[in-house]
Design a protein around this motif. Structure first.
Motif, short mmCIF file in Angstrom:
data_model
loop_
_atom_site.label_atom_id
_atom_site.label_comp_id
_atom_site.label_asym_id
_atom_site.label_seq_id
_atom_site.Cartn_x
_atom_site.Cartn_y
_atom_site.Cartn_z
N ALA A 162 0.90 68.63 38.93
CA ALA A 162 0.39 67.19 38.60
C ALA A 162 -1.14 67.10 38.51
O ALA A 162 -1.85 67.67 39.01
CB ALA A 162 0.88 66.16 39.65
N ARG A 221 0.37 61.16 46.23
CA ARG A 221 0.62 59.95 45.19
C ARG A 221 2.20 59.92 44.99
O ARG A 221 2.54 58.83 44.74
CB ARG A 221 0.06 60.42 43.89
CG ARG A 221 0.25 59.57 42.66
CD ARG A 221 -0.54 59.81 41.45
NE ARG A 221 -0.34 61.26 41.03
CZ ARG A 221 -1.42 62.00 40.74
NH1 ARG A 221 -2.76 61.54 40.13
NH2 ARG A 221 -1.31 63.40 40.17
N ALA A 222 2.95 60.84 44.96
CA ALA A 222 4.65 60.88 44.89
C ALA A 222 5.07 59.93 45.84
O ALA A 222 5.91 59.34 45.66
CB ALA A 222 4.95 62.37 44.78
N ASN A 244 7.98 64.90 40.59
CA ASN A 244 6.52 65.27 40.67
C ASN A 244 6.53 66.60 40.71
O ASN A 244 6.90 67.51 41.27
CB ASN A 244 6.04 64.71 41.96
CG ASN A 244 4.28 64.91 42.26
OD1 ASN A 244 3.88 64.10 41.34
ND2 ASN A 244 3.99 65.74 42.94
N LEU A 274 11.60 59.45 40.54
CA LEU A 274 10.20 60.23 40.34
C LEU A 274 10.28 61.64 40.26
O LEU A 274 10.70 62.15 41.49
CB LEU A 274 9.07 59.69 41.27
CG LEU A 274 7.63 60.50 41.30
CD1 LEU A 274 7.12 60.17 39.73
CD2 LEU A 274 6.91 60.01 42.23
N LEU A 297 13.32 60.92 44.84
CA LEU A 297 12.17 61.58 44.63
C LEU A 297 12.65 63.12 44.57
O LEU A 297 13.27 63.58 45.05
CB LEU A 297 11.18 61.55 45.76
CG LEU A 297 9.85 62.50 45.95
CD1 LEU A 297 9.02 61.86 44.63
CD2 LEU A 297 9.16 62.02 47.09
N SER A 328 -1.58 65.12 44.93
CA SER A 328 -0.51 64.88 44.28
C SER A 328 0.76 64.46 45.09
O SER A 328 1.40 63.54 44.67
CB SER A 328 -0.16 66.13 43.54
OG SER A 328 0.96 66.11 42.56
N LEU A 336 10.74 66.67 44.06
CA LEU A 336 9.52 67.39 44.21
C LEU A 336 9.81 69.05 43.94
O LEU A 336 10.72 69.44 44.19
CB LEU A 336 8.91 67.42 45.62
CG LEU A 336 8.66 66.12 46.29
CD1 LEU A 336 8.48 66.40 47.62
CD2 LEU A 336 7.34 65.43 45.51
#
Length: 567
Positions: free
Chosen positions: A419, A482-483, A415, A413, A491, A479, A493
């Protein structure tokens, strides 16, 4: 100049119209029968009046009059019921078909692999609404066209029975009218298509303005942006005026030609009656039909215009539905856990960047050039197809190009710092699918606890569209929550704490490291708190990794790094 609207679609609009007709064949047949019955009953009314006048004058009996009144009552009842149920069937099919195309266009926009449409989101929205509605109109247009033809044919046969010249006049006049109007309808189709394109561009422009209004005000660019919107809006208005003018000429021409035909039938019938070739009952019938036939003729002559408009809208829908995917993804799945490896990637500001993030490591990347950070995030987020850049990105040892997009995005993911926040609740924004088991941990780690505690509804507090009732820092933490709640293996970011204060940033950095311990985490940032919490820091300068180490080691050994990240 070739625009997306003028490119030849790989799936012509006629194919979409055929699909719509094929899916609604049953409803269209039933609607055609009912509307044909309506038109036949409407046509039978002046015919019945003519027969009543003829037989009443000849027989002068109460029984014949009562029978005539009963016949008229049956005709009127048939007209009312057939119209009501016919339109109900057709409008239900029309609405259902429009919904199907809206869902289909929306599904194309929601697919994990983007399509090469060349259209902005505002344009796609217009296609999914107005064009879908106009395309579905074909379901209603064809039965109305056929039923109008029934009325014209019945009128022609009835008049031909009274006198051959009257019947021929209706047939020849109808063919002449349709020939003229079919040529004019082509202009309407092309004009409507261009109008839809310009309206869509104006919609896309205003969507962009709304999204970027605050930054525009910040550096004084709002006036230039408004002038840009005014220009595209004026173009759309001028094209709408052109379409209205063309439609007006078409409607006026159709009305005028129909009136000429009706007057011609009336005058011809009067001359034949005066000459003794038809009796008084046939004259009444002819005059009544001449007045009545104007309505089905109007419908009949309007249909080519609506067909061309439906085809123009279908061709615009084909731009979305037939667009090729930007890339063709593979079918493999990432290995559970999985390290992240960037191998000599060249794209935009990235000039052969190369690094490896072991499985379970918390790595921070600080980029001296913001463009490099944006390009790196875009590559990792699959916003850039693998074939559009040099080098390779691998997760778990497998290249992006070999992995299916769905499985890769479930595994990795990315992010972004900006977002989107959706209308709903805090909970639905954090856990849209309602399946996350780490919502409370994500709220704690993102320091969203103060927002939850501030409102009596807690996580069920209503959030407005784009988070307009939240501050910038609250939107950013929402946001981030949520991530984190997605709990993916890898992940990434990008600048997750730029809108929060220093104390909150320190807490977020520490809790983020604790929550993600043992899973691969990459943070693209210049925040000292996040850099200090990371296991390792990579320095991206000039599109390549120039240095690496812990935050404190780099502060002691690299003056450029110290200058770039200290506040």
């Amino acid at each position: 100049m070739t625009t997306p609207d003028s490119r030849r679609s790989r799936r012509p609009g006629s194919s979409i119209l055929r699909t719509a007709v094929r899916r609604n064949t049953r409803a269209m047949v039933l609607g055609t029968v009912l509307m044909g019955l309506y038109q036949a009953a409407e046509t039978a009314f002046p015919i019945a009046l003519g027969l009543i006048v003829e037989h009443t004058l000849r027989d002068r009996s109460v029984g014949s009059l009562a029978l005539a009144v009963g016949a008229l009552a049956v005709i009127i009842t048939t007209v009312s019921l057939s119209w009501r149920f016919g339109m109900r069937v057709l409008q239900k099919a029309n609405t259902t078909e429009a919904h199907r195309w809206r869902v289909k266009v929306a599904a194309c926009g929601l697919q994990p692999v983007a399509r090469d449409t060349g259209l902005k989101s505002g344009e796609v929205l217009t296609i999914a609404t107005e064009d879908a509605d106009q395309t579905a109109d074909i379901v209603e247009v064809v039965p109305m066209l056929l039923s109008s033809m029934v009325a014209v044919l019945i009128a022609a046969v009835a008049l031909g029975t009274a006198n051959l010249w009257l019947g021929l006049l209706v047939v020849v006049g109808t063919v002449a009218i349709l020939s003229v109007l079919s040529v004019m309808s082509r202009r309407i189709g092309s004009s409507t298509k261009e109008q839809q394109a310009r309206v869509a561009r104006a919609g896309a422009k205003v969507a962009d303005l709304i999204t970027g209004l605050r930054p525009l005000h910040g550096f004084g660019g709002n006036h230039a942006a408004f002038r840009s919107y005014r220009r595209v809006s004026t173009e759309a208005k001028e094209q709408a005026v052109t379409v209205a003018r063309v439609n007006g000429v078409y409607a006026g021409t159709a009305l005028g030609l129909n009136a000429v035909l009706a007057v011609s039938v009336t005058l011809t019938a009067g001359w034949l009656a005066f000459d003794g070739q038809i009796d008084i009952g046939e004259l009444v019938m002819a005059v009544g039909l001449a007045q009545f036939v104007m309505e089905p003729l109007r419908l009949f002559s309007d249909m080519p215009k609506y067909v061309m408009m439906a085809r123009a809208s279908a061709e615009r829908m084909a731009l979305v539905l037939s667009a090729a995917p930007v890339s063709v993804p593979g079918e493999e799945r990432p290995v559970p856990g999985g390290a992240l490896e960037i191998d000599c990637v060249r794209y935009g500001a990235l000039q052969g960047v190369k690094f490896h993030v072991p499985s379970g490591e918390f790595t921070a990347i600080t980029a001296y050039q913001p463009r490099a950070a944006a390009d790196l995030a875009a590559v990792l987020a699959l916003a850039v197809p693998p074939e559009s850049y040099e080098g390779e990105v691998r997760v778990g040892g497998r290249p992006f190009a070999e992995l299916s997009v769905e499985s890769l995005r479930a595994h990795l993911l990315v992010n972004p710092y900006d977002a989107e926040i959706f209308a709903g609740t805090l909970r639905s924004n954090i856990d849209p699918s309602g399946t996350s088991t780490t919502v409370s941990e994500a709220v704690e780690a993102s320091m969203l606890t103060d927002v939850v505690a501030l409102h009596r509804q807690g996580l069920d507090y209503e959030v407005r569209d784009r988070g307009s009732n939240l501050s910038g820092g609250q939107r950013q933490r929402l946001s981030l929550a949520r991530a984190l709640a997605a709990d993916t293996e890898v992940l990434v970011l990008r600048d997750p704490t730029t809108a929060v204060d220093a104390v909150t940033e320190q807490l977020v950095a520490r809790r983020l490291a604790e929550l993600r311990r043992g899973r691969t985490t990459v943070v693209i940032t210049s925040s000292p708190a996040l850099l200090d919490a990371a296991d390792r820091v990579l320095v991206l300068d000039g599109g390549v990794v120039k240095a690496e180490g812990t935050h404190r080691l780099l502060l002691d050994s690299d003056p450029a790094y110290c200058l770039a990240v200290t506040r």
